[in-house]
Scaffold this motif. Structure first.
Motif, PDB file in Angstrom:
ATOM      1  N   SER A  57       0.502 -65.660  63.744  1.00 36.93           N
ATOM      2  CA  SER A  57       1.616 -66.484  63.294  1.00 36.93           C
ATOM      3  C   SER A  57       1.484 -67.863  63.934  1.00 36.93           C
ATOM      4  O   SER A  57       0.727 -68.056  64.896  1.00 36.93           O
ATOM      5  N   THR A 219       4.828 -57.515  60.613  1.00 31.60           N
ATOM      6  CA  THR A 219       5.013 -58.472  59.526  1.00 31.60           C
ATOM      7  C   THR A 219       4.962 -59.903  60.055  1.00 31.60           C
ATOM      8  O   THR A 219       5.527 -60.214  61.101  1.00 31.60           O
ATOM      9  N   SER A 221       5.496 -62.524  57.734  1.00 34.62           N
ATOM     10  CA  SER A 221       6.172 -63.341  56.727  1.00 34.62           C
ATOM     11  C   SER A 221       7.377 -64.079  57.290  1.00 34.62           C
ATOM     12  O   SER A 221       7.843 -65.064  56.701  1.00 34.62           O
ATOM     13  N   ILE A 222       7.879 -63.624  58.427  1.00 39.74           N
ATOM     14  CA  ILE A 222       9.031 -64.277  59.054  1.00 39.74           C
ATOM     15  C   ILE A 222       8.706 -65.717  59.404  1.00 39.74           C
ATOM     16  O   ILE A 222       9.555 -66.604  59.319  1.00 39.74           O
ATOM     17  N   ARG A 318      13.685 -63.140  69.408  1.00 34.47           N
ATOM     18  CA  ARG A 318      14.020 -61.902  68.699  1.00 34.47           C
ATOM     19  C   ARG A 318      15.520 -61.710  68.545  1.00 34.47           C
ATOM     20  O   ARG A 318      15.971 -61.126  67.559  1.00 34.47           O
ATOM     21  N   MET A 324      16.325 -65.265  59.678  1.00 35.68           N
ATOM     22  CA  MET A 324      14.929 -65.315  59.261  1.00 35.68           C
ATOM     23  C   MET A 324      14.370 -63.916  59.020  1.00 35.68           C
ATOM     24  O   MET A 324      13.206 -63.772  58.635  1.00 35.68           O
ATOM     25  N   GLY A 325      15.199 -62.876  59.272  1.00 35.72           N
ATOM     26  CA  GLY A 325      14.770 -61.502  59.016  1.00 35.72           C
ATOM     27  C   GLY A 325      13.947 -60.894  60.125  1.00 35.72           C
ATOM     28  O   GLY A 325      13.112 -60.018  59.873  1.00 35.72           O
ATOM     29  N   MET A 326      14.189 -61.330  61.356  1.00 36.72           N
ATOM     30  CA  MET A 326      13.420 -60.832  62.494  1.00 36.72           C
ATOM     31  C   MET A 326      13.752 -59.373  62.805  1.00 36.72           C
ATOM     32  O   MET A 326      14.878 -59.043  63.158  1.00 36.72           O
ATOM     33  N   TYR A 330       9.575 -56.341  66.431  1.00 37.31           N
ATOM     34  CA  TYR A 330       8.454 -57.211  66.045  1.00 37.31           C
ATOM     35  C   TYR A 330       7.422 -57.263  67.161  1.00 37.31           C
ATOM     36  O   TYR A 330       7.752 -57.481  68.328  1.00 37.31           O
ATOM     37  N   GLU A 369      17.699 -70.579  65.307  1.00 39.60           N
ATOM     38  CA  GLU A 369      16.699 -70.439  64.250  1.00 39.60           C
ATOM     39  C   GLU A 369      16.079 -71.768  63.845  1.00 39.60           C
ATOM     40  O   GLU A 369      14.886 -71.838  63.519  1.00 39.60           O
ATOM     41  N   GLN A 373      12.068 -72.378  63.478  1.00 40.79           N
ATOM     42  CA  GLN A 373      11.521 -72.795  62.189  1.00 40.79           C
ATOM     43  C   GLN A 373      10.844 -74.160  62.306  1.00 40.79           C
ATOM     44  O   GLN A 373       9.782 -74.400  61.709  1.00 40.79           O
TER      45      GLN A 373
END
Length: 490
Positions: A57, A219, A221-222, A318, A324-326, A330, A369, A373
């Motif tokens: 990432s 994942t 995609s986050i 986290r 963001m769908g964390m 993770y 967030e 981002q």
């Protein structure tokens, strides 16, 4: 505080470091011992893993090359032999790799210098070792002397020279029957939360218990950049573009860097927080401790008043990236490194509450967030240049980083023969690094790992308000409240 007989027995048996250790530390004469690694083997996943690449990432890409260790000390198992311990460790590790294929994979370097994390099931190195002393005689308060080159494994490149393992473990038996389990993780693959997730899973498998929610999520995609990528310009206050990461120093410069593990009582932590919370302010225990440490370091050193000093605080995203769908499980790096910045004069003269507010504001700026981002987008726009935490580049300014391990249940890493009596992280190549973790007592007290420049260590230990105590027989004998003076305030 009344401790259970189990905890008291283990504290005395395993970490009964003799009173003479304090004297030998003051004389600069460390007690030495020998460790012999008798066997190295590679443990592979219990089932075949289809080879695949785990993408880095953009947060992973901000982590410089380097590793961290975590070690656990255990009392002698009374119902099993060391041979059985080794067998169980290896078989359960093999099964744990099935859920954590990244740790059984390799970092592969391509001709253009790019790295890929290839999950190919090649496994992690497992070392069996024996120490010629009783575990109670090891100076764990001085990790570089006690651990480096003895109890910690290394990550050695494969024979081809273009790929590197990312995880290894060494299990060492002492003459008294005590055991130390020490692991090394490549930080580019995992942060401390991820390492703890794996260790907890491994321990549960070893005890034949369900891993349940411990199963990791890989994942990525986050952390997909926005299209088009954009970022808040404030991110440049925390991160900066660089052409290349500094290479990790594989030699510990002595005596420039030294390390310690201290104990801090729950009462003193509460007093620090009360002192920082004057005038109606409300700061966390970590913020109060960081402000206290910052103040001692600057007050104890001959630093010009106009020099800017920096206090970095690791922020784990986290708990803050819900939109963001964390996922809570993770696996990877989800950390940012904001920092407080102030003139030495202000840190020296202002009250503890002032320093705590500066630190709080720095943490708050990154604990959201938008910050993460923006970091993802800043890394994307900066490519092919790299992005590094800005605090890492302040060569001419006093800087220190505090990374909290207080959420990690280190003392639940039970492989089936009992809970650890001492556990700590260990980063010998990062000067100016501090990591508090829960103490074995479970009463709100902390153990604090510090890897500092010698001048920094001398500054805090000679300060009249120094309230930390080297882990010793007095601490693990349950007598800490009879001897230590509480914090009185600046």
């Amino acid at each position: 505080m009344i401790y259970s007989s189990y905890i008291r027995r283990n504290m005395i048996a395993v970490i009964c470091i003799k009173i003479e250790l304090r004297k030998s530390f003051e004389m600069g004469i460390p007690k030495d011992y020998n460790v012999e690694v008798v066997k190295r083997e590679v443990v592979i996943p219990a089932t075949v893993i289809q080879e695949h690449v785990l993408p880095f990432s953009n947060i992973d890409l901000t982590i410089p090359p380097g590793c961290f260790h975590v070690f656990f000390c255990y009392d002698k198992p009374f119902q099993t032999s060391f041979a059985s311990v080794l067998s169980t460790q290896k078989s359960s590790l093999s099964r744990a790799f099935v859920s954590f294929p990244a740790l059984a994979g390799r970092l592969v370097s391509h001709g253009n210098g790019d790295l890929q994390m290839v999950c190919n099931g090649k496994g992690g190195e497992f070392s069996e070792a024996y120490a010629d002393t009783c575990i109670a005689q090891v100076e764990f308060y001085n990790p570089i002397a006690a651990i480096e080159g003895k109890l910690v494994p290394l990550l050695v490149k494969d024979s081809e020279g273009n790929s590197s393992p990312v995880f290894a473990v060494q299990v060492t038996e002492f003459s008294c029957g005590g055991i130390v389990v020490s692991c090394i993780f490549d930080h580019r693959i995992a942060d401390s939360f991820s390492a703890n997730l794996f260790l907890t899973c491994w321990a549960n498998i070893s005890r034949n218990e369900s891993i349940g929610s411990i199963t990791p999520s890989f994942t990525r995609s986050i952390f997909i950049p926005k299209d088009p990528s954009n970022y808040n310009s404030k991110i440049k206050n925390v991160y900066t573009k660089v052409q290349s990461f500094p290479q990790p120093n594989i030699q510990i410069p002595q005596p420039a860097i030294t390390s310690r593990i201290y104990y801090l009582s729950a009462k003193d932590i509460e007093k620090l927080q009360q002192n920082a919370n004057q005038n109606g302010n409300k700061y966390t225990k970590l913020e109060a401790f960081s402000a206290y440490l910052w103040k001692m370091l600057i007050q104890g050193q001959d630093i010009e008043n106009t020099i800017c000093c920096n206090m970095g605080i690791t922020v784990d995203g986290r708990y803050r990236l819900t939109k963001m769908g964390m996922p809570s499980n993770y696996f990877g790096n989800v950390i940012s490194l904001p920092f407080a910045r102030a003139r030495a004069e202000d840190i020296k003269k202002e009250p503890l509450s002032w320093s705590a507010k500066v630190i709080h504001d720095a943490i708050y700026s990154a604990a959201n967030e938008e910050h993460f981002q923006s970091l993802v987008d800043f890394v994307e726009i900066s490519k092919p240049s790299l992005v590094l935490p800005k605090i890492c580049g302040f060569i001419d300014e006093p800087s220190i980083v505090v990374s909290s391990g207080l959420r990690f249940p280190l003392y639940k890493v039970d492989y089936g023969w009992g809970k650890p009596c001492l556990a700590s992280y260990y980063l010998p190549f990062v000067p100016g690094y501090v990591m508090p973790t829960p103490s074995p007592y479970g009463d709100g007290s902390w153990l604090i790992y510090m890897n500092l420049l010698v001048d920094q260590l001398n500054a805090i230990e000679s300060h009249p308000d120094f309230i930390l105590h080297l882990i010793s027989q007095n601490i693990y004998g349950g007598q800490k409240s009879l001897q230590f003076q509480p914090f009185k305030g600046f």
